[in-house]
Scaffold this motif. Structure first.
Motif, PDB file in Angstrom:
ATOM      1  N   GLU A 320       0.840  -1.212   0.000  1.00 38.92           N
ATOM      2  CA  GLU A 320       0.000   0.000   0.000  1.00 38.92           C
ATOM      3  C   GLU A 320       0.869   1.255   0.000  1.00 38.92           C
ATOM      4  OE1 GLU A 320      -3.206   0.278  -0.289  1.00 38.92           O
ATOM      5  OE2 GLU A 320      -3.981  -1.725   0.155  1.00 38.92           O
ATOM      6  N   ALA A 324       0.959   1.288  -4.191  1.00 40.99           N
ATOM      7  CA  ALA A 324      -0.407   1.732  -4.499  1.00 40.99           C
ATOM      8  C   ALA A 324      -0.460   3.171  -5.031  1.00 40.99           C
ATOM      9  CB  ALA A 324      -1.303   1.563  -3.269  1.00 40.99           C
ATOM     10  N   ASN A 327       0.275   3.374  -8.849  1.00 41.20           N
ATOM     11  CA  ASN A 327      -0.379   2.464  -9.801  1.00 41.20           C
ATOM     12  C   ASN A 327       0.585   1.427 -10.371  1.00 41.20           C
ATOM     13  OD1 ASN A 327      -2.937   3.680  -9.594  1.00 41.20           O
ATOM     14  ND2 ASN A 327      -2.209   5.350 -10.914  1.00 41.20           N
ATOM     15  N   THR A 330      -1.866  -4.251  -8.479  1.00 44.28           N
ATOM     16  CA  THR A 330      -3.089  -4.431  -7.695  1.00 44.28           C
ATOM     17  C   THR A 330      -2.999  -5.760  -6.959  1.00 44.28           C
ATOM     18  OG1 THR A 330      -4.205  -5.489  -9.553  1.00 44.28           O
ATOM     19  CG2 THR A 330      -4.519  -3.119  -9.314  1.00 44.28           C
ATOM     20  N   TRP A 331      -3.749  -5.872  -5.892  1.00 45.22           N
ATOM     21  CA  TRP A 331      -3.781  -7.095  -5.096  1.00 45.22           C
ATOM     22  C   TRP A 331      -5.078  -7.103  -4.319  1.00 45.22           C
ATOM     23  CZ3 TRP A 331      -0.334  -3.129  -4.947  1.00 45.22           C
ATOM     24  CH2 TRP A 331      -0.522  -2.199  -3.909  1.00 45.22           C
ATOM     25  N   TYR A 332      -5.380  -8.277  -3.757  1.00 43.62           N
ATOM     26  CA  TYR A 332      -6.587  -8.456  -2.965  1.00 43.62           C
ATOM     27  C   TYR A 332      -6.105  -8.765  -1.548  1.00 43.62           C
ATOM     28  CZ  TYR A 332     -10.916 -10.770  -1.422  1.00 43.62           C
ATOM     29  OH  TYR A 332     -12.043 -11.147  -0.734  1.00 43.62           O
ATOM     30  N   ASP A 343      -0.709  -8.470  -8.978  1.00 42.78           N
ATOM     31  CA  ASP A 343      -0.762  -8.224 -10.417  1.00 42.78           C
ATOM     32  C   ASP A 343      -0.050  -6.910 -10.704  1.00 42.78           C
ATOM     33  OD1 ASP A 343      -2.030 -10.390 -11.642  1.00 42.78           O
ATOM     34  OD2 ASP A 343      -4.002  -9.691 -10.971  1.00 42.78           O
ATOM     35  N   ASN A 345       2.081  -4.340 -13.529  1.00 43.84           N
ATOM     36  CA  ASN A 345       1.748  -3.888 -14.878  1.00 43.84           C
ATOM     37  C   ASN A 345       2.201  -4.934 -15.896  1.00 43.84           C
ATOM     38  OD1 ASN A 345       0.557  -1.444 -14.090  1.00 43.84           O
ATOM     39  ND2 ASN A 345       2.591  -0.529 -13.787  1.00 43.84           N
TER      40      ASN A 345
END
Lengths: 411, 411
Positions: A320, A324, A327, A330-332, A343, A345
């Motif tokens: 984060e 974050a 950009n 992304t992650w969960y 994930d 780029n």
């Protein structure tokens, strides 16, 4: 930060010759040591409740008290449970080779098993578990990838595929705290799985509940019981469920088990009876004595949660903070399980993993969580935060974030 | 003795409602209790000699110290040994399913495994082990029987069969203290096996050394090392050897292992790596700590010999006394192993087993030691003297001999 500053930072870390492993879903000593009490069991208490001497042959599919211990993990009855050896992966592999050579039921045996029906296929939601995919690859089973979102796999595509193509014989699912995404299938997704009407009458769901009790929060997600849902849809024989204590007690020294309809289990027990005289009852007894009952497992998983939660929090916090805002991926944030799926780029995963490796941090190979090790967008990296001690994990994640930035030419 | 006297004797025993089990090769409590010292191991000593933490994942084919412990049983190197789970039977089954689905070597993989080559066959020397035969039957492998004498199987027939028919893919052998005859293959038989030139290049000997160290005398028979002999004949890849500690420590709680050329083992290790992450190292460690080394196994087997020798002597004495003078059967006095094979007169085996059963003595089903449970002369009965305590064994053998006499109408 300038390019040279970032590179200096990277080179400085590299010179420390670190040796950090975030490649596999292995527990650390901080978790395995919680089960040390099992290491001098069963001692003199080698007799099962029914009087059976566990030092001798007998009992094909598990001691009754071991079934009582493990059945609640999958929400099934004793008849619907088969306890195996030390590995649920082996039970999955054996379920597939059995289906290939003798079929999945008395009714379908006439067709001679999957191996006699020409080339066959499995559906593989991605990203997924590399060892599922390598079973298929090693046995020559073609893999069809299907995408996933936070609710589970793309059911529209799956329903269409299985209803049209009778060479599709199975699908790999990790329905709770999925490897690697950490997501849990929604009730709707589970119900749609339970209602599948595959064209192949010897199709099976491979429902790997490896992380069924591996919660990271005090308000665990509840996965709908697939076997119950299948029964409601008159589809009881559709699913094989799997789990083990590998990440509860000792990986390699635990107990694997599978569950399915009584009809499926009876067929499997029959053919398992040709393969072995029985599994290791002493190790089952060891687990029963150590946990007492399912409540003991729940309490034990709370202790594991206490160890693992800070590790997952650390990974998420650093991601984060470092990535974050820019950009860069992304992650969960998972509520359980063993992994965080990153994930980046497009086109950056392999380079990131390589940079990490050169700086002493071993990650799972980029692409490993896709069939044939092929991540078409070259962007996914599986982060396994469980093995390193917390301080090492922080260092590893700093290196990871620097590597992501370097791989993105982000300064 | 008159017919009515014999029948009275039988009825008297029947009325005692005995419940004696001589059906399976199970050790009694008198043998398993010799390994009780293993039941609280490994305790705090869970680290392998190379520093490996045995509570975690890793080590596919066995701990080095476990290989050192078991390798002398088969006379092989560490590279030639694969340690499995708790069951050598499962390793045999898996060796066959692997050969069926992926083949036996990189060179033969093009042919696609036995299952893709139409119907295949195994040679089965008889009498033999029922579980070997049921593996073949369950997988649809046709069985060709070959006779045996006190030196081993009929090699003339075997050499002819395998050189002419490339659908013959394997043969079941129990070369030392064979199940059930108790015979050990002569040096000449082992050498002729090692020199076989099968027409099928994916043919393998299944060499089950279940009783390799299970001697009943102080001057053990020495079986020639098949792998060494195969190497001498430039035939190293011909054989798979198997053994386990099931009848050394705990059946179901022991360790199974197999041995073969490094070439064979490398292929098996590769495919085993798709099936499992690794076997139960804690149980391997338990065995290493309990025995110390191979000498510890030898000393342990002496203790087992002390328990089993009187049981075998009792069976032979009663057979000699009751049946030999009347030509009611023949048998071989084994120098090791777990069984005595009784050949009655033609047509009497089923009736004898039935009479025993009605009098409370469970024997292995007549015919069980033949493929398809078919003893063409209906005369062979396998006697398993290890489970009952000595006094019960005496009663059981009395009933057995009375039943043989009744089945023969011998008064």
């Amino acid at each position: 930060m300038s390019q040279s500053q970032l590179k200096n930072q990277y080179d400085k870390i590299k010179s420390q010759r670190l040796n950090l492993d975030m490649s596999r879903g292995k527990p650390g000593e901080d978790v395995t040591s919680l089960s040390n009490g099992m290491l001098n069991l069963p001692g003199d208490n080698f007799t099962a409740l029914n009087g059976f001497d566990c030092r001798n042959y007998g009992v094909l599919d598990g001691l009754p008290e071991a079934k009582s211990l493990f059945a609640p993990i999958l929400g099934v009855t004793h008849d619907e449970l088969i306890i195996g050896g030390n590995s649920s992966l082996q039970m999955m592999y054996d379920a597939i080779t059995r289906a290939m050579l003798v079929g999945v039921s008395e009714e379908t045996m006439g067709s001679g098993g999957w191996a006699k029906q020409g080339s066959i296929k499995f559906i593989c939601p991605v990203p997924g578990y590399d060892r599922h995919f390598s079973i298929c690859e090693s046995l020559g089973i073609e893999m069809l990838t299907v995408s996933m979102d936070e609710n589970g796999p793309d059911m529209d595509t799956i329903e269409k595929l299985v209803s049209e193509d009778d060479s599709i014989k199975g699908i790999w699912c990790i329905p709770i705290y999925s490897n690697p995404t950490g997501i849990t299938y929604s009730d709707e997704v589970v119900r749609r799985f339970a209602k599948l009407k595959p064209k192949a009458n010897d199709f099976r769901l491979f429902w790997d509940c490896a992380y069924a009790v591996h919660h990271l929060t005090d308000t665990p997600i509840k996965l709908l019981n697939i076997l119950e849902e299948c029964k409601k849809s008159d589809n009881a024989d559709l699913v094989y469920m799997f789990a083990s204590t590998s990440k509860i007690t000792f990986p390699g020294g635990g107990v694997g088990f599978m569950a399915a309809s009584k009809n499926n289990c009876d067929f499997i027990r029959k053919h398992m009876g040709f393969q072995t005289i029985g599994t290791d009852k002493l190790n089952q007894l060891r687990h029963v004595q150590f946990f007492g009952g399912f409540d003991g497992i729940v309490a034990h998983m709370k202790k594991i949660q206490t160890v693992l939660k800070p590790k997952f929090d650390t990974v998420i916090e650093i991601l984060e903070r470092e990535l974050a805002p820019h950009n860069l991926g992304t992650w969960y944030t998972p509520n359980g399980g063993y992994f965080i799926s990153f994930d980046g780029n497009e086109g950056t995963a392999k380079k990131t993993v390589q940079l990490c490796k050169e700086a002493g941090v071993v990650l799972t190979e980029a692409g490993a969580v896709f069939p044939y090790q092929n991540d078409p967008l070259n962007r996914n990296i599986r982060i396994a935060p469980t093995l390193p001690p917390l301080e090492e994990l922080k260092s590893a994640m700093e290196i990871f974030c620097i590597s992501v930035k370097l791989a993105n030419d982000f300064y």
